[in-house]
Design a protein around this motif. Structure first.
Motif, PDB file in Angstrom:
ATOM      1  N   TYR A 219       0.818  -1.216   0.000  1.00 26.64           N
ATOM      2  CA  TYR A 219       0.000   0.000   0.000  1.00 26.64           C
ATOM      3  C   TYR A 219       0.855   1.271   0.000  1.00 26.64           C
ATOM      4  CZ  TYR A 219      -3.896  -3.176   0.886  1.00 26.64           C
ATOM      5  OH  TYR A 219      -4.820  -4.186   0.786  1.00 26.64           O
TER       6      TYR A 219
ATOM      7  N   ASP B 133      -8.045  -7.510  -4.148  1.00 25.39           N
ATOM      8  CA  ASP B 133      -9.203  -6.929  -3.461  1.00 25.39           C
ATOM      9  C   ASP B 133      -8.934  -6.637  -1.984  1.00 25.39           C
ATOM     10  OD1 ASP B 133      -9.092  -9.513  -2.516  1.00 25.39           O
ATOM     11  OD2 ASP B 133     -11.055 -10.118  -3.282  1.00 25.39           O
ATOM     12  N   GLY B 134      -7.702  -6.816  -1.550  1.00 23.60           N
ATOM     13  CA  GLY B 134      -7.348  -6.548  -0.165  1.00 23.60           C
ATOM     14  C   GLY B 134      -7.311  -7.766   0.732  1.00 23.60           C
TER      15      GLY B 134
ATOM     16  N   ARG C  34     -14.592 -11.148  -2.287  1.00 16.44           N
ATOM     17  CA  ARG C  34     -14.137 -10.567  -1.020  1.00 16.44           C
ATOM     18  C   ARG C  34     -14.647 -11.347   0.184  1.00 16.44           C
ATOM     19  NH1 ARG C  34     -12.122  -8.385   1.716  1.00 16.44           N
ATOM     20  NH2 ARG C  34     -12.905  -6.400   2.440  1.00 16.44           N
TER      21      ARG C  34
ATOM     22  N   SER D 134      -4.016   1.513  -2.424  1.00 19.56           N
ATOM     23  CA  SER D 134      -4.505   2.022  -1.144  1.00 19.56           C
ATOM     24  C   SER D 134      -5.418   1.008  -0.474  1.00 19.56           C
ATOM     25  CB  SER D 134      -5.248   3.348  -1.327  1.00 19.56           C
ATOM     26  OG  SER D 134      -6.362   3.182  -2.187  1.00 19.56           O
TER      27      SER D 134
ATOM     28  N   LYS E 186      -8.615  -0.139   1.660  1.00 18.07           N
ATOM     29  CA  LYS E 186      -9.990   0.251   1.933  1.00 18.07           C
ATOM     30  C   LYS E 186     -10.445  -0.477   3.189  1.00 18.07           C
ATOM     31  CE  LYS E 186     -11.158   1.078  -2.919  1.00 18.07           C
ATOM     32  NZ  LYS E 186      -9.787   0.881  -3.404  1.00 18.07           N
ATOM     33  N   TYR E 187     -10.789   0.281   4.227  1.00 14.23           N
ATOM     34  CA  TYR E 187     -11.250  -0.318   5.477  1.00 14.23           C
ATOM     35  C   TYR E 187     -12.684  -0.807   5.283  1.00 14.23           C
ATOM     36  CZ  TYR E 187      -7.197   1.652   7.790  1.00 14.23           C
ATOM     37  OH  TYR E 187      -5.921   1.953   8.164  1.00 14.23           O
ATOM     38  N   THR E 188     -12.885  -2.102   5.539  1.00 20.45           N
ATOM     39  CA  THR E 188     -14.191  -2.694   5.259  1.00 20.45           C
ATOM     40  C   THR E 188     -14.630  -3.637   6.373  1.00 20.45           C
ATOM     41  OG1 THR E 188     -13.128  -4.486   4.018  1.00 20.45           O
ATOM     42  CG2 THR E 188     -13.888  -2.602   2.750  1.00 20.45           C
TER      43      THR E 188
END
Length: 321
Positions: A83, A125-126, A191, A310, A312-314
């Motif tokens: 990131y 996708d994190g 996800r 970056s 993304k807080y999910t």
């Protein structure tokens, strides 16, 4: 009251660490910094090789990791800058995986993989994927930065002696080497319920061996690969494999500029060292008393991650494994 006391302790530890190391907001730097998995104190450590100074440190007990989970991060076994240098991912032989924010050292996600975890990677996708050696599996995790480590979806997939994982951004593949074979996996990009499917394999050695590190060369579509005796460069499109000069038992290999300024770790004792060298044996960094397992240059990884990457807080609905 006990939570207030814990917060006070964490603030005192953080303040002490800030006084020693100063405040570092990003590891995206042109300076010659190395990110080390340092096992004498079960920590991540960033050092400036030009002046020998320690510039950043993370310890689980000084973060927001629950006291009963600190043991998950004993003997850290891998760490990568992600990131845009604002975060680090790490894993440990104790079984833990974590995503850490550099500027305040907060652990924004962690979970338990187990099985002597040796490597971890960020998926597009994190989500995270890890490799466990004695467990003989890859584990893919659905990342929920607001609800962890108790409610984490995880899916395992067999791989012999899993030691490494690397995402290939251009081919949309996950690479992992187990024993004498390189494997390619397809990701379902889900996800909430992530899964991997093996789609290809390549035997890179005709003899029985154990693959260890797999890591991108800087700026090209190639991977460093190490096993018990050799260091290789793997061309991911042509599938060509080139053996390069280097010592045996290399635990990690990392380059700042394509195949130049290469930093390797190979053991002086058991599985650790106090010294990082180049492929020709020239010293890059050394400090007596350290137990370094792996070393990575603090540079951005364009092989695996896009520009302006970056987090993304999910928070996701709880899924049953």
């Amino acid at each position: 009251m006990k939570y207030i006391k814990k917060l006070r302790v964490l603030l005192m530890v953080w303040g002490s660490s800030l006084a020693v190391y100063g405040q570092v907001a990003t590891l995206n730097t042109s300076q010659r910094w190395l990110l080390l998995t340092e096992q004498s104190q079960h920590r991540l450590l960033v050092v400036d090789v030009d002046n020998g100074k320690e510039v950043w440190e993370w310890k689980p007990e000084a973060s927001n990791v629950k006291p009963e989970h600190v043991k998950w991060f004993s003997n850290p076994s891998d760490a990568k800058v992600v990131y845009n240098g604002e975060y680090v991912i790490t894993c440990a032989s104790g079984g833990g995986i974590a995503l850490i924010r550099v500027k305040d050292k907060k652990t924004v996600f962690y979970a338990y993989a187990g099985g002597n975890t040796h490597s971890v990677e960020v998926l597009p996708d994190g989500n995270l994927v890890s490799a466990s050696s004695t467990g003989n599996y890859l584990s893919v995790f659905s990342i929920d930065t607001l609800r962890f480590p108790d409610h984490v979806y995880r899916k395992d997939l067999f791989i012999p002696s899993g030691h490494n994982v690397v995402w290939d951004r251009t081919q949309h593949l996950l690479w992992s080497a187990g024993m004498n074979t390189l494997y390619a996996y397809q990701y379902n990009f889900n996800r909430a319920t992530p899964q991997l499917r093996q789609i290809d394999s390549l035997m890179f050695s005709s003899t029985r061996t154990e693959a260890h590190d797999l890591f991108p060369l800087k700026g090209v579509d190639k991977l460093w690969l190490t096993d018990l005796t050799n260091v290789y460069i793997f061309e991911t499109h042509s599938r060509a494999l080139q053996k390069v000069s280097g010592p045996a038992h290399v635990k990690s290999v990392s380059s700042r500029k394509e195949d130049n300024e290469v930093a390797i770790s190979h053991p002086k004792q058991s599985w650790w060292t106090d010294e990082i060298q180049d492929l020709n044996g020239k010293r890059i960094y050394q400090k007596e008393g350290l137990k370094i397992y792996k070393a990575r240059w603090c540079v951005l990884n364009s092989f695996s991650y896009p520009p302006n990457h970056s987090l993304k807080y999910t928070s996701l609905p709880i899924s049953k494994p």
